[in-house]
Scaffold this active site. Structure first.
Site, PDB file in Angstrom:
ATOM      1  N   GLY A  32     -55.235 -83.714  23.362  1.00  0.00           N
ATOM      2  CA  GLY A  32     -54.668 -82.744  22.522  1.00  0.00           C
ATOM      3  C   GLY A  32     -54.049 -83.409  21.109  1.00  0.00           C
ATOM      4  N   HIS A  33     -53.472 -84.708  21.374  1.00  0.00           N
ATOM      5  CA  HIS A  33     -52.906 -85.315  20.430  1.00  0.00           C
ATOM      6  C   HIS A  33     -54.178 -85.980  19.273  1.00  0.00           C
ATOM      7  CE1 HIS A  33     -49.421 -85.884  23.248  1.00  0.00           C
ATOM      8  NE2 HIS A  33     -48.769 -85.565  22.101  1.00  0.00           N
TER       9      HIS A  33
END
Ligand code: PAF
Length: 279
Positions: A32-33
């Site tokens: 996600g990052h």
């Protein structure tokens, strides 16, 4: 990739940089990052990723102490995604030299709703550290995940009301194949809890389908979710709410842009998720 630990070094670097896209994180990075960093790369000449576990946004009894600190692994992931990124990784003394932060950024009433009702002071802590990080990095744009929808809302309204010259870029939630929203806290889940955790997304998708099919009794939909999660052994269900996606006020029957938000605890792990609905 370069790791910078001090504000003075970061400021010196900033003077030589062109436009900057910023991704604030607390580390323990996941896919996600990486999506945030990929978005940032499209938006400016340089990418800065901060890694700082911010004590101010954790309440008593929360996971500040056990929050994973994985700088070395995080730096490798960032390097693979964006070879010339700057990683800003200050320690607590650097960012909070007076130990107690006396000036704080006070978000409006929304800070006491949804997650804020269960985590008093959390959004004050987030708004304060993000302001400090913005002042250190001086970015042109900053990327925030929609998974923390209320956080994104607080930051967007803060930037607007305080006239901060920064474009906030919302980035869609990354999900595992079974629908579970990617989160650093997923690492706390046991194998059995991990298998159960996608139930949140299952319910969000079910509620969305019902709303798109014309259902407007949001309280009834939420009650069904709460009953199911209880039967399945979720330990606490903090909220299941349908809100106006733009204002975060409780949804009315005439709203067309909605967001369904959910927060519940599986064992010791608190999970949050949300899904937008345009109807
Ligand atoms: O979303 C997070 O990881 C944190 O709340 C943030 C924005 C980095 C502030 O500490």
């Amino acid at each position: 990739m370069q790791i910078i630990h001090t504000i003075s070094e970061l400021r010196a670097w900033r003077k030589t940089a062109g436009t900057v896209a910023f991704v604030p994180t607390m580390g323990n990075l996941h896919a996600g990052h990486m999506a945030l960093i990929r978005e940032a790369r499209q938006r400016a000449d340089q990418v800065v990723v901060s890694i700082f576990v911010n004590r101010l946004q954790f309440g008593q009894g929360e996971d500040f102490d056990r929050y994973p600190r994985t700088l070395e692994a995080d730096a490798k992931l960032i390097e693979a995604e964006c070879a010339n990124a700057i990683v800003f990784a200050p320690d607590e003394r650097e960012l909070y030299p007076h130990v107690i932060q006396q000036y704080k950024v006070e978000p409006p009433a929304i800070q006491d709703e949804l997650c804020g009702a269960f985590r008093p002071g959390h959004f004050r802590g987030v708004a304060t550290v993000v302001t400090k990080l913005f002042n250190c990095v001086q970015p042109d744009v900053a990327c925030f995940g929609k998974k923390d929808y209320q956080q994104l809302f607080v930051i967007q309204s803060m930037v607007e009301e305080l006239n901060m010259p920064i474009d906030i870029i919302p980035v869609d939630t990354g999900r595992a194949e079974d629908g579970l929203a990617l989160s650093s806290r997923n690492g706390y889940l046991s194998a059995a809890e991990r298998a159960e955790a996608p139930r949140l997304y299952y319910h969000l998708a079910r509620m969305k389908k019902a709303i798109l099919g014309g259902e407007r009794d949001y309280a009834k939909l939420a009650a069904e979710v709460v009953a199911d999660l209880r039967i399945r052994g979720w330990s606490e269900i903090d909220y299941v709410e349908t809100r106006n996606a733009k204002t975060l006020k409780p949804a009315t029957h005439t709203d067309h842009d909605l967001v369904i938000l959910i927060a519940a605890r599986l064992g010791r792990t608190r999970l949050i998720d949300n899904l937008e609905v345009a109807c």
